[in-house]
Design a protein around this motif. Structure first.
Motif, PDB file in Angstrom:
ATOM      1  N   GLU A  81       0.855  -1.184   0.000  1.00 11.68           N
ATOM      2  CA  GLU A  81       0.000   0.000   0.000  1.00 11.68           C
ATOM      3  C   GLU A  81       0.890   1.233   0.000  1.00 11.68           C
ATOM      4  O   GLU A  81       1.775   1.370   0.847  1.00 11.68           O
ATOM      5  CB  GLU A  81      -0.923   0.031   1.221  1.00 11.68           C
ATOM      6  CG  GLU A  81      -1.858   1.231   1.157  1.00 11.68           C
ATOM      7  CD  GLU A  81      -2.704   1.437   2.394  1.00 11.68           C
ATOM      8  OE1 GLU A  81      -3.529   2.372   2.388  1.00 11.68           O
ATOM      9  OE2 GLU A  81      -2.527   0.684   3.382  1.00 11.68           O
ATOM     10  N   PRO A  84       0.222   4.959   3.282  1.00 11.84           N
ATOM     11  CA  PRO A  84      -1.011   4.629   4.008  1.00 11.84           C
ATOM     12  C   PRO A  84      -1.569   5.759   4.864  1.00 11.84           C
ATOM     13  O   PRO A  84      -2.673   5.624   5.392  1.00 11.84           O
ATOM     14  CB  PRO A  84      -0.581   3.453   4.905  1.00 11.84           C
ATOM     15  CG  PRO A  84       0.675   2.940   4.318  1.00 11.84           C
ATOM     16  CD  PRO A  84       1.348   4.123   3.702  1.00 11.84           C
ATOM     17  N   TYR A  89      -6.666   2.106   5.615  1.00 12.39           N
ATOM     18  CA  TYR A  89      -6.750   0.774   5.011  1.00 12.39           C
ATOM     19  C   TYR A  89      -5.846  -0.235   5.720  1.00 12.39           C
ATOM     20  O   TYR A  89      -6.094  -1.444   5.664  1.00 12.39           O
ATOM     21  CB  TYR A  89      -6.418   0.838   3.517  1.00 12.39           C
ATOM     22  CG  TYR A  89      -7.645   0.926   2.644  1.00 12.39           C
ATOM     23  CD1 TYR A  89      -8.404  -0.193   2.365  1.00 12.39           C
ATOM     24  CD2 TYR A  89      -8.045   2.140   2.090  1.00 12.39           C
ATOM     25  CE1 TYR A  89      -9.537  -0.121   1.564  1.00 12.39           C
ATOM     26  CE2 TYR A  89      -9.176   2.226   1.290  1.00 12.39           C
ATOM     27  CZ  TYR A  89      -9.928   1.089   1.027  1.00 12.39           C
ATOM     28  OH  TYR A  89     -11.058   1.161   0.242  1.00 12.39           O
ATOM     29  N   SER A  90      -4.804   0.229   6.404  1.00 14.08           N
ATOM     30  CA  SER A  90      -3.919  -0.687   7.128  1.00 14.08           C
ATOM     31  C   SER A  90      -4.692  -1.509   8.148  1.00 14.08           C
ATOM     32  O   SER A  90      -4.385  -2.685   8.381  1.00 14.08           O
ATOM     33  CB  SER A  90      -2.817   0.095   7.857  1.00 14.08           C
ATOM     34  OG  SER A  90      -2.089   0.912   6.982  1.00 14.08           O
ATOM     35  N   LEU A  93      -6.125  -4.286   5.974  1.00 15.49           N
ATOM     36  CA  LEU A  93      -5.184  -5.096   5.195  1.00 15.49           C
ATOM     37  C   LEU A  93      -4.212  -5.887   6.054  1.00 15.49           C
ATOM     38  O   LEU A  93      -3.980  -7.080   5.808  1.00 15.49           O
ATOM     39  CB  LEU A  93      -4.412  -4.189   4.232  1.00 15.49           C
ATOM     40  CG  LEU A  93      -5.226  -3.573   3.105  1.00 15.49           C
ATOM     41  CD1 LEU A  93      -4.437  -2.458   2.423  1.00 15.49           C
ATOM     42  CD2 LEU A  93      -5.632  -4.633   2.082  1.00 15.49           C
ATOM     43  N   TYR A 103       1.764  -7.737   4.350  1.00 17.71           N
ATOM     44  CA  TYR A 103       1.345  -6.353   4.146  1.00 17.71           C
ATOM     45  C   TYR A 103       2.560  -5.447   4.217  1.00 17.71           C
ATOM     46  O   TYR A 103       3.301  -5.457   5.211  1.00 17.71           O
ATOM     47  CB  TYR A 103       0.325  -5.928   5.202  1.00 17.71           C
ATOM     48  CG  TYR A 103       0.017  -4.443   5.154  1.00 17.71           C
ATOM     49  CD1 TYR A 103      -0.698  -3.901   4.087  1.00 17.71           C
ATOM     50  CD2 TYR A 103       0.455  -3.587   6.161  1.00 17.71           C
ATOM     51  CE1 TYR A 103      -0.969  -2.538   4.029  1.00 17.71           C
ATOM     52  CE2 TYR A 103       0.177  -2.235   6.116  1.00 17.71           C
ATOM     53  CZ  TYR A 103      -0.525  -1.708   5.050  1.00 17.71           C
ATOM     54  OH  TYR A 103      -0.788  -0.357   4.982  1.00 17.71           O
ATOM     55  N   ALA A 105       3.719  -1.493   4.013  1.00 19.03           N
ATOM     56  CA  ALA A 105       3.357  -0.076   4.020  1.00 19.03           C
ATOM     57  C   ALA A 105       4.513   0.709   3.414  1.00 19.03           C
ATOM     58  O   ALA A 105       5.591   0.795   4.006  1.00 19.03           O
ATOM     59  CB  ALA A 105       3.083   0.391   5.440  1.00 19.03           C
ATOM     60  N   LEU A 165      -1.561  -1.066  -4.118  1.00 20.80           N
ATOM     61  CA  LEU A 165      -2.761  -0.271  -3.911  1.00 20.80           C
ATOM     62  C   LEU A 165      -2.395   1.184  -3.636  1.00 20.80           C
ATOM     63  O   LEU A 165      -1.483   1.464  -2.848  1.00 20.80           O
ATOM     64  CB  LEU A 165      -3.555  -0.803  -2.717  1.00 20.80           C
ATOM     65  CG  LEU A 165      -4.077  -2.232  -2.825  1.00 20.80           C
ATOM     66  CD1 LEU A 165      -4.664  -2.678  -1.489  1.00 20.80           C
ATOM     67  CD2 LEU A 165      -5.113  -2.345  -3.934  1.00 20.80           C
ATOM     68  N   THR A 166      -3.111   2.102  -4.263  1.00 23.12           N
ATOM     69  CA  THR A 166      -2.938   3.517  -3.967  1.00 23.12           C
ATOM     70  C   THR A 166      -4.308   4.170  -3.898  1.00 23.12           C
ATOM     71  O   THR A 166      -5.134   4.019  -4.802  1.00 23.12           O
ATOM     72  CB  THR A 166      -2.042   4.226  -4.991  1.00 23.12           C
ATOM     73  OG1 THR A 166      -2.067   5.638  -4.728  1.00 23.12           O
ATOM     74  CG2 THR A 166      -2.470   3.991  -6.419  1.00 23.12           C
TER      75      THR A 166
END
Length: 285
Positions: A81, A84, A89-90, A93, A103, A105, A165-166
């Motif tokens: 991601e 973040p 969203y963390s 996710l 995951y 970041a 993901l952004t």
């Protein structure tokens, strides 16, 4: 009454066909959004009691379960991601990926920036996310941080991620001249066949790079991704907001959750809600 000429008839038929095509496209896009199937495990992560209540309150605008399902999130993936922020969203996710996936970041490295307000902002952001992770080890103990230089971003080993993901970042990269490098970094870190998921404030049409509204043209985002080597796989209207007129005095920051407006206008902008957003899924060939 004069009869229409053959040329006029042809033009009218052409316009009708274009309108019909646009209607079909809009219908199909809406249907695709409605048909997104959310796995029970993902819905459970979204519904978890460990999420911050203020973050949960934004679900009505951000549709995290449907958005992540549309991007093809799976529990065994390596997911990066980008920036973040406060970890909205963390919270979904990192726990979802904790046991079977990974995951990551990806945060801006403050040391890569010149001294000043920009560096200070990124340091506060990084420190805040680190604090969030350290205070809830049961959720975030396996989360990984990658700090990158926005002028020459590296987000991990080449071909190592399944999904990048952004969320609402592209406008910042365009205004700072960093969009090309960022999309290139997404492409580099993804495995062949990997997915890039983009959510961004959607302008009515193309906007200049120096535009300060926070909105970006959907065609412009697609062009940036394709220039980096991606192929557009699908788009969704799950984060669309037709109430957003996109002409606010302080751009997207006029709207919730920033609410950068006069107190007297609170009702007006609350009724609009968060911005109209494109939701795009790209694939690395």
């Amino acid at each position: 009454m004069n009869k229409p000429t053959p040329l006029l008839c042809a033009c009218l038929l052409g316009v009708s066909a274009l309108l019909s095509s646009a209607a079909v496209e809009a219908r199909d896009s809406a249907a695709a959004s409605a048909q997104v199937q959310v796995p029970a495990s993902l819905q459970a992560a979204v519904d978890a009691s460990t999420r911050t209540p203020a973050n949960v309150a934004r679900d009505v605008y951000r549709h995290p379960a449907q958005t992540l399902a549309f991007f093809g999130l799976q529990p065994g993936q390596t997911v990066v991601e980008i920036t973040p922020g406060g970890g909205w969203y963390s919270e979904i996710l990192a726990p979802y990926l904790r046991d079977g996936g990974k995951y990551v970041a990806a945060v801006v490295d403050p040391a890569a920036l010149p001294a000043g307000g920009g560096r200070d902002y990124q340091q506060r952001s990084r420190d805040g996310l680190a604090k969030k992770f350290s205070e809830s080890p049961a959720l975030f103990d396996k989360a990984v941080e990658v700090a990158y230089d926005p002028a020459a971003p590296v987000l991990g080993a080449p071909n190592s991620a399944d999904l990048v993901l952004t969320f609402r970042n592209v406008h910042n990269w365009r205004s700072s001249g960093q969009a090309e490098g960022m999309f290139g970094a997404f492409f580099a870190v993804l495995k062949p066949g990997g997915t890039l998921g983009v959510v961004e404030h959607r302008a009515k049409a193309d906007v200049p790079a120096e535009d300060k509204s926070g909105y970006v043209g959907q065609a412009q985002v697609i062009a940036m991704a394709e220039a980096a080597g991606f192929k557009l796989d699908a788009s969704s209207e799950v984060n669309a907001n037709p109430r957003d007129t996109k002409d606010h005095p302080n751009g997207v920051w006029t709207l919730p959750p920033s609410n950068n407006h006069a107190a007297a206008d609170a009702g007006k902008y609350t009724a609009i809600g968060e911005s109209d957003r494109m939701t795009l899924r790209f694939v690395k060939p």
